[in-house]
Scaffold this motif. Structure first.
Motif, mmCIF file in Angstrom:
data_model
loop_
_atom_site.group_PDB
_atom_site.id
_atom_site.type_symbol
_atom_site.label_atom_id
_atom_site.label_comp_id
_atom_site.label_asym_id
_atom_site.label_seq_id
_atom_site.Cartn_x
_atom_site.Cartn_y
_atom_site.Cartn_z
ATOM 1 N N LEU A 93 0.863 -1.182 0.000
ATOM 2 C CA LEU A 93 0.000 0.000 0.000
ATOM 3 C C LEU A 93 0.898 1.230 0.000
ATOM 4 O O LEU A 93 1.998 1.197 0.550
ATOM 5 C CB LEU A 93 -0.894 0.021 1.246
ATOM 6 N N GLU A 97 -2.498 5.478 1.012
ATOM 7 C CA GLU A 97 -3.453 4.373 1.206
ATOM 8 C C GLU A 97 -3.353 3.811 2.627
ATOM 9 O O GLU A 97 -4.364 3.442 3.226
ATOM 10 C CB GLU A 97 -3.177 3.263 0.189
ATOM 11 N N LEU A 101 -6.337 3.676 5.179
ATOM 12 C CA LEU A 101 -6.786 2.403 5.763
ATOM 13 C C LEU A 101 -6.878 2.514 7.284
ATOM 14 O O LEU A 101 -7.897 2.144 7.878
ATOM 15 C CB LEU A 101 -5.824 1.285 5.372
ATOM 16 N N PHE A 102 -5.827 3.057 7.914
ATOM 17 C CA PHE A 102 -5.846 3.153 9.374
ATOM 18 C C PHE A 102 -6.857 4.202 9.835
ATOM 19 O O PHE A 102 -7.538 4.008 10.849
ATOM 20 C CB PHE A 102 -4.444 3.433 9.913
ATOM 21 N N GLY A 104 -9.604 4.852 8.486
ATOM 22 C CA GLY A 104 -10.933 4.257 8.367
ATOM 23 C C GLY A 104 -11.322 3.381 9.543
ATOM 24 O O GLY A 104 -12.477 2.979 9.672
ATOM 25 N N LEU A 105 -10.361 3.083 10.405
ATOM 26 C CA LEU A 105 -10.660 2.222 11.560
ATOM 27 C C LEU A 105 -11.180 3.021 12.755
ATOM 28 O O LEU A 105 -11.614 2.451 13.745
ATOM 29 C CB LEU A 105 -9.405 1.445 11.974
ATOM 30 N N VAL A 144 0.620 7.464 11.393
ATOM 31 C CA VAL A 144 -0.460 6.490 11.641
ATOM 32 C C VAL A 144 -0.917 6.582 13.103
ATOM 33 O O VAL A 144 -2.106 6.478 13.407
ATOM 34 C CB VAL A 144 0.001 5.061 11.279
ATOM 35 N N ARG B 2 -16.529 -0.131 8.448
ATOM 36 C CA ARG B 2 -15.128 -0.290 8.834
ATOM 37 C C ARG B 2 -14.575 -1.587 8.259
ATOM 38 O O ARG B 2 -13.460 -1.624 7.729
ATOM 39 C CB ARG B 2 -15.026 -0.292 10.366
ATOM 40 N N ASN B 5 -14.102 -1.153 4.454
ATOM 41 C CA ASN B 5 -12.920 -0.339 4.137
ATOM 42 C C ASN B 5 -11.634 -1.106 4.384
ATOM 43 O O ASN B 5 -10.714 -1.092 3.560
ATOM 44 C CB ASN B 5 -12.906 0.936 4.991
ATOM 45 N N ALA B 13 -3.794 -4.649 -0.854
ATOM 46 C CA ALA B 13 -2.410 -4.840 -0.386
ATOM 47 C C ALA B 13 -1.880 -6.208 -0.791
ATOM 48 O O ALA B 13 -0.697 -6.355 -1.111
ATOM 49 C CB ALA B 13 -2.356 -4.681 1.133
ATOM 50 N N ARG B 16 -1.636 -6.978 -4.927
ATOM 51 C CA ARG B 16 -0.518 -6.308 -5.603
ATOM 52 C C ARG B 16 0.779 -7.100 -5.483
ATOM 53 O O ARG B 16 1.740 -6.812 -6.178
ATOM 54 C CB ARG B 16 -0.312 -4.915 -4.997
ATOM 55 N N LYS B 214 -0.062 -3.879 15.462
ATOM 56 C CA LYS B 214 -0.397 -2.471 15.233
ATOM 57 C C LYS B 214 -1.906 -2.314 15.032
ATOM 58 O O LYS B 214 -2.527 -1.390 15.577
ATOM 59 C CB LYS B 214 0.380 -1.967 14.009
ATOM 60 N N THR B 218 -5.742 -0.381 17.394
ATOM 61 C CA THR B 218 -6.843 0.453 16.884
ATOM 62 C C THR B 218 -8.172 -0.183 17.333
ATOM 63 O O THR B 218 -8.159 -1.282 17.894
ATOM 64 C CB THR B 218 -6.814 0.501 15.337
ATOM 65 N N PRO B 219 -9.290 0.468 17.041
ATOM 66 C CA PRO B 219 -10.569 -0.154 17.450
ATOM 67 C C PRO B 219 -10.926 -1.430 16.684
ATOM 68 O O PRO B 219 -11.951 -2.037 16.959
ATOM 69 C CB PRO B 219 -11.594 0.950 17.152
ATOM 70 N N LEU B 220 -10.114 -1.824 15.716
ATOM 71 C CA LEU B 220 -10.407 -3.046 14.946
ATOM 72 C C LEU B 220 -10.384 -4.271 15.869
ATOM 73 O O LEU B 220 -9.418 -4.486 16.606
ATOM 74 C CB LEU B 220 -9.358 -3.231 13.842
#
Lengths: 305, 377
Positions: A93, A97, A101-102, A104-105, A144, B2, B5, B13, B16, B214, B218-220
């Protein structure tokens, strides 16, 4: 009085019989920059990862903000930003991008272009992550960490492996964040980094906090004396006549160091003694004690060892 | 939102990466092309060969002799037919159903009870290419025989009119072209490649490289990450299948039921089963290298011992037990059954229940190790 944004109480983490973190407690106030300093293996990263919710503490309590949220709660994740010790992103990415991506979280996002500009990544925004240099990667990692405009930022050894110029640039960014009243916790084994950036410093060794306070408090805790270092032409070891200076130490390789509570008077005394004994002093330097001296005083080892 | 996205970014990613792009999307097409081009022509280099069943009349009439001569002419050495005499139509048709015969010829005597029937009946199987071609050749051969008889006989004679009688049989033992036969194998190979390589390697890589760590700051949530991982795999497989279908449909004109609900349903069962198997591999591998080796070993075994390219039920029992253990043995057979071909002596219940058993077992093993696989304590 500033609000407490993080409270860690009696954190413990064991790996078998190894005590990685042993009864660590501290509090962090809003707008404060706290540095956790210690050699490799001191338990800094494990402590941070428990606070970030990446590892479970064997015992102890971690509470965020006034509400006392646990690390795993989404209310915490939405309000913290984390730069890990080794940053690894999706290699294929681009910088833009990755930030999208981050971003969007999170519920709240800083515009990607603004982050790119803040971190001076304009020229690299379309470059794939795999093609970034170490310094650029660290800048991306910090970008990030800031993508959700966090209240509390964790930076785990953010400048390890960077060249002096990149390190200085990173420090400037952290200072800029400090001016925005962001609360920051950073771990480092560079005492200069802690001295330069932190309002308060915690020194860790073997999983324990061995000292904490402001830089001045820590230095005062070991007596607060300055150091006068010098060489004597033609002499590699300390002449016995200099025994009248009880706080004089031979640090090796012909360099002698005098711990001094009154630099001008001790210097005068030293020159007088040298003149009387036909000794020629050379390479005279005066330095303030630093965190390495604090660490040496407490543990008997140098921080850099 | 979420999840969408993140899943989209995750997919981009990965796709590619040259390895993913090549092995998941390009290689199956190349393989399909080469297998069809090379193996599709095996056995087609010489003249075509047909199995002919003959039911003769019991007389020695001129007509019977003319028919005998015609059959001999088309079944001599270097001729396309190999003739076998049958006593009745039932046993001949039975052989045709079992793919032992391509066509059956019956001579009806004029004096017989069946005098209302044409002198010659040609029975063939409608929809079976070899059978239809054989019937056409025989009709032409008997038409020529009529001309010869007319030339040499000054007398009245009954014209050897032939009637081609198509026989509709269940598709149970239909024979299909190699390009059709190989399609399920290539499709399954692609699913195997994504499920057993991409999936465990991706999970292990992002876990060991610290990307997952990482992401979990995050909230993921781990379940969302897993959902995005599945979305990425599914998207890769669907794109690859679309390309394969396009190649099969537009270039090779494959007709043997690959668009049927049974075939497509089986492909989805294969995706579920094999993705689940890949997740089990990921949960049993601490390191990326272990996941790579385990994936490679399972992939090779499942492909070669699963009957993708050659029959495996004639193997010695020392190794045949493995054939019965593999989910791919059942999945590829299930796909071929959906195309109307039976190539393995396995009941339909087993064809469905064994892959399902693997699906459940793998899902349970993965669930038990979910947090470890995600790299989340």
């Amino acid at each position: 009085m500033s609000k407490i944004v993080l409270k860690a109480s009696h954190l413990k983490k064991y790996y078998g019989s190894t005590k990685a973190v042993d009864d660590v407690s501290f509090e962090l106030c809003e707008g404060e920059v706290l540095a956790i300093l210690g050699p490799n293996g001191a338990g800094k990263t494990t402590t941070l990862e428990m606070i970030e919710g990446l590892r479970n503490a064997d015992s102890g309590l971690i509470a965020f903000f006034e509400e006392g949220f646990a690390p795993s709660q989404v209310q915490v994740k939405e309000r913290i930003g984390v730069q890990l010790q080794s940053s690894s992103f999706f290699r294929y990415l681009s910088v833009r991008e990755t930030l999208q991506l981050f971003g969007g979280l999170y519920a709240k996002q800083v515009p990607v272009s603004e982050l790119i500009s803040t971190m001076s990544l304009e020229e690299k925004e379309k470059t794939l992550v795999k093609n970034l240099s170490g310094g650029q990667l660290q800048r991306l990692a910090l970008a990030v960490a800031l993508v959700n405009d966090p209240l509390l930022i964790f930076l785990d050894e953010p400048t390890t492996g960077l060249d002096p110029q990149a390190r200085r640039a990173h420090w400037d960014t952290v200072l800029a964040l400090k001016k925005q009243d962001k609360t920051i916790v950073l771990t480092t084994h560079y005492m200069e980094e802690a001295e330069y950036l932190a309002d308060r410093i915690i020194i860790m060794d073997h999983g324990k906090i061995v000292a904490s306070g402001t830089l001045e408090e820590l230095i005062a805790s070991i007596g607060g004396k300055d150091y006068i270092s010098f060489r004597i032409q033609g002499l590699e070891s300390l002449p016995s006549a200099l025994g009248t200076f009880p706080e004089l130490k031979d640090t090796g390789a012909g360099l002698f160091e005098l711990s001094s509570g009154d630099v001008s008077s001790d210097l005068a005394r030293l020159f007088e003694y040298a003149a009387l004994n036909n000794l020629r002093l050379d390479d005279i330097r005066i330095r303030r004690p630093d965190l390495d001296d604090v660490f040496l005083h407490i543990t008997g080892r140098k921080l850099r060892d | 939102m979420r999840l969408w996205n993140f899943g989209k970014g995750f997919f981009i990613a990965e796709i590619r990466e040259f390895e993913v792009l090549f092995w998941s999307l390009v290689f199956p097409l190349i393989l399909y092309f080469f297998l069809s081009a090379i193996l599709g022509s095996v056995g087609k280099g010489g003249a075509p060969s047909f199995e002919l069943g003959v039911i003769k009349s019991s007389t020695n009439s001129m007509e019977a002799i003319a028919i005998e001569k015609t059959i001999t002419a088309v079944s001599d050495a270097d001729q396309p037919f190999k003739a076998t005499i049958f006593s009745d139509l039932t046993s001949a048709v039975d052989s045709m159903k079992r793919d032992k015969l391509d066509v059956v010829v019956i001579h009806n005597e004029p004096a017989s009870e069946a005098s209302s029937k044409p002198p010659i009946e040609i029975h063939f199987i409608s929809g079976r290419e070899s059978s239809e071609v054989a019937a056409n050749i025989l009709e032409i051969a008997f038409a020529r025989a009529n001309l010869e008889i007319a030339k040499h006989s000054g007398q009245e004679f009954r014209e050897l009119s032939s009637e081609a009688i198509p026989l509709k049989i269940s598709a149970k033992s239909k024979s299909i072209a190699y390009k059709d036969y190989i399609f399920p194998s290539v499709a399954l190979m692609m699913i195997l490649s994504v499920a057993l390589f991409n999936s465990p390697l991706s999970l292990s890589f992002y876990r060991s490289s610290g990307t997952n760590k990482k992401l979990f700051t995050t909230p993921l949530k781990p379940m969302e990450y897993f959902g995005a991982h599945l979305f990425k795999l599914l998207a890769t497989m669907l794109i690859s299948l679309t390309l394969l279908y396009a190649m099969a449909g537009f270039i090779y004109r494959v007709k043997s039921g690959i668009f049927s609900a049974a075939f497509i349903g089986t492909l989805f069962l294969a995706m579920l089963t094999l993705v689940s198997f890949g997740l089990m591999i990921a949960s049993l591998s601490r390191k990326e290298s272990t996941a790579g080796i385990l994936g490679q070993v399972c992939y090779q075994i499942m492909m070669f011992m699963g009957g993708f390219f050659f029959p495996v039920f004639g193997l010695p029992w020392g190794i045949r037990w493995l054939v019965y253990m593999l989910p791919t043995t059942y999945l590829v057979e299930l796909l071929r059954r959906a195309m109307g071909v039976t190539s393995a002596p396995i009941g339909i219940v087993w064809l469905i229940s064994v892959p399902m058993a693997w699906l459940i077992l793998s899902a349970v093993v993965f669930s038990m190790n979910f947090r470890k696989v995600m790299g989340n304590e």
